[in-house]
Write a protein that holds these residues in place. Sequence first.
Motif, PDB file in Angstrom:
ATOM      1  N   PHE A 240      46.620 124.947  18.804  1.00 12.04           N
ATOM      2  CA  PHE A 240      46.137 123.791  17.922  1.00 12.04           C
ATOM      3  C   PHE A 240      44.953 123.384  18.202  1.00 12.04           C
ATOM      4  CE2 PHE A 240      50.674 124.108  18.475  1.00 12.04           C
ATOM      5  CZ  PHE A 240      51.323 123.753  17.153  1.00 12.04           C
ATOM      6  N   VAL A 241      44.186 122.880  17.358  1.00 12.42           N
ATOM      7  CA  VAL A 241      42.993 121.917  17.593  1.00 12.42           C
ATOM      8  C   VAL A 241      43.312 120.423  17.297  1.00 12.42           C
ATOM      9  CG1 VAL A 241      40.593 121.556  16.830  1.00 12.42           C
ATOM     10  CG2 VAL A 241      41.627 123.954  17.141  1.00 12.42           C
ATOM     11  N   SER A 242      42.974 119.654  18.248  1.00 14.15           N
ATOM     12  CA  SER A 242      43.174 118.089  18.140  1.00 14.15           C
ATOM     13  C   SER A 242      41.657 117.501  17.732  1.00 14.15           C
ATOM     14  CB  SER A 242      43.485 117.434  19.298  1.00 14.15           C
ATOM     15  OG  SER A 242      43.740 116.215  19.094  1.00 14.15           O
ATOM     16  N   GLN A 243      41.824 116.924  16.353  1.00 12.92           N
ATOM     17  CA  GLN A 243      40.729 116.373  16.061  1.00 12.92           C
ATOM     18  C   GLN A 243      40.886 115.314  14.872  1.00 12.92           C
ATOM     19  OE1 GLN A 243      38.568 119.830  13.830  1.00 12.92           O
ATOM     20  NE2 GLN A 243      40.144 119.889  12.311  1.00 12.92           N
ATOM     21  N   ASN A 244      40.095 114.201  14.871  1.00 17.72           N
ATOM     22  CA  ASN A 244      40.246 112.943  14.243  1.00 17.72           C
ATOM     23  C   ASN A 244      41.830 112.287  14.212  1.00 17.72           C
ATOM     24  OD1 ASN A 244      37.390 113.159  13.258  1.00 17.72           O
ATOM     25  ND2 ASN A 244      37.977 114.868  11.822  1.00 17.72           N
ATOM     26  N   GLY A 245      42.131 112.479  15.379  1.00 17.49           N
ATOM     27  CA  GLY A 245      43.808 112.061  15.501  1.00 17.49           C
ATOM     28  C   GLY A 245      44.846 113.103  14.934  1.00 17.49           C
ATOM     29  N   GLN A 246      44.424 114.201  14.572  1.00 17.47           N
ATOM     30  CA  GLN A 246      45.406 115.258  13.983  1.00 17.47           C
ATOM     31  C   GLN A 246      45.372 116.477  14.767  1.00 17.47           C
ATOM     32  OE1 GLN A 246      47.160 114.507  11.148  1.00 17.47           O
ATOM     33  NE2 GLN A 246      46.334 112.353  10.998  1.00 17.47           N
ATOM     34  N   THR A 247      46.686 116.888  15.003  1.00 23.33           N
ATOM     35  CA  THR A 247      46.691 118.104  15.667  1.00 23.33           C
ATOM     36  C   THR A 247      46.882 119.242  14.632  1.00 23.33           C
ATOM     37  OG1 THR A 247      47.654 116.973  17.527  1.00 23.33           O
ATOM     38  CG2 THR A 247      48.005 119.561  17.644  1.00 23.33           C
ATOM     39  N   VAL A 248      45.894 120.231  14.582  1.00 19.76           N
ATOM     40  CA  VAL A 248      46.181 121.347  13.450  1.00 19.76           C
ATOM     41  C   VAL A 248      46.334 122.657  14.131  1.00 19.76           C
ATOM     42  CG1 VAL A 248      44.651 122.301  11.404  1.00 19.76           C
ATOM     43  CG2 VAL A 248      44.395 119.950  12.366  1.00 19.76           C
ATOM     44  N   PRO A 249      47.380 123.409  13.441  1.00 19.85           N
ATOM     45  CA  PRO A 249      47.589 124.759  14.139  1.00 19.85           C
ATOM     46  C   PRO A 249      46.470 125.920  13.536  1.00 19.85           C
ATOM     47  CG  PRO A 249      49.005 124.307  12.109  1.00 19.85           C
ATOM     48  CD  PRO A 249      48.470 123.009  12.512  1.00 19.85           C
ATOM     49  N   ILE A 250      46.126 126.732  14.128  1.00 15.96           N
ATOM     50  CA  ILE A 250      45.167 127.793  13.949  1.00 15.96           C
ATOM     51  C   ILE A 250      45.672 129.305  13.886  1.00 15.96           C
ATOM     52  CG2 ILE A 250      43.096 126.346  14.784  1.00 15.96           C
ATOM     53  CD1 ILE A 250      43.025 127.852  17.103  1.00 15.96           C
ATOM     54  N   LEU A 251      45.243 130.079  13.417  1.00 17.39           N
ATOM     55  CA  LEU A 251      45.613 131.583  13.299  1.00 17.39           C
ATOM     56  C   LEU A 251      45.675 132.157  14.793  1.00 17.39           C
ATOM     57  CD1 LEU A 251      44.167 133.168  10.204  1.00 17.39           C
ATOM     58  CD2 LEU A 251      46.753 132.724  10.716  1.00 17.39           C
ATOM     59  N   HIS A 252      46.508 132.912  15.081  1.00 19.23           N
ATOM     60  CA  HIS A 252      46.411 133.724  16.367  1.00 19.23           C
ATOM     61  C   HIS A 252      45.465 134.580  16.202  1.00 19.23           C
ATOM     62  CE1 HIS A 252      50.058 132.511  18.268  1.00 19.23           C
ATOM     63  NE2 HIS A 252      50.845 132.895  17.134  1.00 19.23           N
ATOM     64  N   TYR A 253      44.473 134.760  17.484  1.00 18.28           N
ATOM     65  CA  TYR A 253      43.252 135.697  17.341  1.00 18.28           C
ATOM     66  C   TYR A 253      43.484 136.618  18.542  1.00 18.28           C
ATOM     67  CZ  TYR A 253      41.958 131.782  20.714  1.00 18.28           C
ATOM     68  OH  TYR A 253      41.639 130.941  21.488  1.00 18.28           O
TER      69      TYR A 253
END
Length: 388
Positions: A240-253
């Motif tokens: 996940f990436v935390s930005q602007n108060g939101q925790t956003v999932p990202i693709l495996h890499y």
Amino acid sequence: MRRSIFWLASALALASSSALQSQTPALDSLITLKMTDANVMGLAAAVIVDKKVVWMKGFGYADWQRTRPFMPSTVMNVASIAKPFVGVAMMRAVAAGKLSLDSDVNQYLPFRVVNPYRPAERITLRHLATHSSSITDRWEVYRQTYRFGGDPTEPLGEFLAAYFTPGGKYYAKDNFLEARPGELREYSNIGAALAGYIVERAVGAPVNVYTKRNIFTPLGMTHSGWFMREVDMKNHSTLFVSQNGQTVPILHYGGTTYPDGGLRTSVEDLSKFFIAMLNDGAFGGVRILDAPSAAEMRRFQFTDGNRPTNFPAEDGNSGLFWRTKFNGLRRGHGGNDPGVEVEMLTDESRRVGVIYFSNTSLSGTDRKATGDIFNALWKYGETQRKNP
């Protein structure tokens, strides 16, 4: 018999799950509070005292749906903590007489690596392992080595040849610093990947195969691998990436230069490797590295006579893929990548150690949460030393 002794020793070293997750309400509350403040989805950690795990626990979640708790056995990318594994493989090859730390790397390669600004100067494995090789990561190329959604497809050797060979697809003079090897410290992932490739050629096996045979399997690191195809993805954390108060999932890499940061492991598995490094190369009756080689990995390589000019003593020092952090007070390695914040650090005495995994990238003031949690874990370890 040897296998039985190993597993008994492992059980004694790691203790039982219930004992390691003993009641620590103040520590647990601080971790939970800091995670909430910084929007960290999941983390796990281990505290090691006198080469034994005294505390190990997971918090939060390993998936966006919040259905899988993040556990000490949860697998995730560990970024640059991969580099000490390359270091162990490298030192094993040195001990076997297959490599020399101070020879020109070109004697081990099918292509030449020459700094065009200092063509008469040789680059060595010691330079690569201390990030003083004069090789730099040109971002417009390095960013292409990340492959989101799957394992890398470009062979490591082909990428490196194209990066270092004049006329190659990725070649430019800017792949190097305008400095002689050893003159400046420049953290280089591609330099670390080159060291991994040299090891591959020396031992006759890819880094992922060699480390599984000589590190993962002997230590019982059953949840560790370099590629997605080598681990149980059902036990792999979403990142996940935390930005602007939101925790956003990202693709495996994955990454083409995988020896620099492609390792996937768990806190539980990594604790075995870390104890081996703290214990001069041995854990649970199994030795992955001889004691002199382990000592050389940890030894400070920079002295007044050979210190890079841009790396003063107050900034710390470097071992071989082993470094100082926190103004020289902590030693080991850490790592940061998209969705990854990890640390594996000890002190000079090797009496206290902390492993910290977070599946969430932080930025700005949120980064302070990582430091606060790590410091709390460290203080707990120091307390356990005083009050066993």
